[in-house]
Structure formats: C-alpha cells, structure tokens
Design a protein around this motif. Structure first.
Motif, short mmCIF file in Angstrom:
data_model
loop_
_atom_site.label_atom_id
_atom_site.label_comp_id
_atom_site.label_asym_id
_atom_site.label_seq_id
_atom_site.Cartn_x
_atom_site.Cartn_y
_atom_site.Cartn_z
N GLY A 184 0.82 -1.21 0.00
CA GLY A 184 0.00 0.00 0.00
C GLY A 184 0.85 1.26 0.00
O GLY A 184 2.00 1.25 0.40
N ALA A 185 0.23 2.34 -0.46
CA ALA A 185 0.90 3.64 -0.46
C ALA A 185 1.07 4.12 0.98
O ALA A 185 0.20 3.89 1.83
CB ALA A 185 0.08 4.65 -1.25
N LYS A 186 2.18 4.76 1.24
CA LYS A 186 2.46 5.25 2.59
C LYS A 186 1.59 6.47 2.89
O LYS A 186 1.27 7.26 2.01
CB LYS A 186 3.92 5.62 2.72
CG LYS A 186 4.81 4.39 2.64
CD LYS A 186 5.98 4.55 3.54
CE LYS A 186 6.79 3.29 3.47
NZ LYS A 186 7.22 2.81 4.71
N HIS A 187 1.24 6.61 4.16
CA HIS A 187 0.53 7.78 4.67
C HIS A 187 1.56 8.78 5.20
O HIS A 187 2.62 8.38 5.67
CB HIS A 187 -0.37 7.40 5.84
CG HIS A 187 -1.59 6.63 5.48
ND1 HIS A 187 -2.76 7.23 5.09
CD2 HIS A 187 -1.84 5.31 5.46
CE1 HIS A 187 -3.67 6.31 4.85
NE2 HIS A 187 -3.13 5.13 5.07
N THR A 188 1.21 10.06 5.17
CA THR A 188 1.99 11.07 5.87
C THR A 188 1.21 11.47 7.12
O THR A 188 -0.01 11.25 7.19
CB THR A 188 2.22 12.32 5.00
OG1 THR A 188 0.95 12.95 4.75
CG2 THR A 188 2.92 11.97 3.69
#
Length: 142
Positions: free
Chosen positions: A121-125
């Motif tokens: 999955g895409a990383k969160h900030t």
C-alpha cells in the motif's frame, strides 16, 4: 596550531554527540509501527496479519485496506462496529477504539500494516492522517 587542533577536536566531538542524540531519536521510532501492531492489533488480527478464521479479518493480503484506505485512520481512532467484507468474507465483530494513539502513531501503524506480509500500500503522511481524522473529529495534532 595546537588551538586549531583542539578546536577541531571539540567540534568533531560535538558533532558526534549530536549525531548520537539524533540517531537515538530516529531509532526509537524506526520500528514503532511494528511495535504498535504487536501491542494493539496482533491479539485479534494475528502476528502475521492472518486474522482468525471467520471471527477476525486478515490484514495480510486484505482488499479492505486498499478499498478503504482513507477511512482507516478513523477506524483505528474510533473503532468499528457492524458488518464488513474482507476478501469476500463477511465479518461482524467489534474493533475497539484506540483513542490513546497519537496521529503520528496511527500513521506509523498504518504504514507498517500497508507494507507488511506482502501488502504493498501507499504510505501515509502524518499531515494526511491528521486531515483524514478530521472526518471523525479524531485528530489530536500530534
């Protein structure tokens, strides 16, 4: 000349001490998501995110993580009740709220889950998580 050498040695020592302090700060948080998962999630979702048969949904290979990415911060902060479908299987268990976690901790936890056990999955900030938590009045700004 001796004064220059002494000044250079003191500067080098100060830089090394500063680097050690910074290193310790980052090292403490390096595996925070994994530690948070072990503490708050593994007892239900399994050590490897495998879930528990038809009682607790898996996180490993979970289509739910991809389809509900923007809802996950609030799900962690406020918990979840009611039916959900994960990988074609319906689950109806209560997930407890984790209101004690900071926005930063939720970010680290999500980034761990999104990239463990074969998940990609895409990383969160932190900024993104804080903004997403506003939907459930859940951001603590930390």
């Amino acid at each position: 000349m001796a004064a220059v050498v002494s000044l250079t040695l003191r500067t080098a020592a100060a830089l090394l001490a500063g680097a050690a302090v910074l290193s310790a700060c980052f090292t403490d948080r390096q595996n925070e998501g994994q530690r948070l998962y072990a503490t708050h999630c593994a007892s239900c979702h399994g050590a490897q995110g495998e879930g528990l048969r038809r009682l607790m949904p898996p996180l490993a290979g979970s289509d739910y993580l991809r389809r509900h990415r923007d809802e996950l911060p609030c799900l962690i902060r406020r918990g979840q009740k009611g039916l959900i479908v994960v990988n074609g299987v319906t689950y109806d268990q209560v997930m407890p709220a984790h209101e004690d976690l900071t926005d930063s901790q939720i970010t680290n936890l999500l980034n761990y889950v999104h990239n463990a056990w074969g998940n990609q999955g895409a990383k969160h900030t932190i900024r993104e998580v804080s903004q997403l938590l506003e939907a459930c009045q859940g951001s603590d700004g930390r």
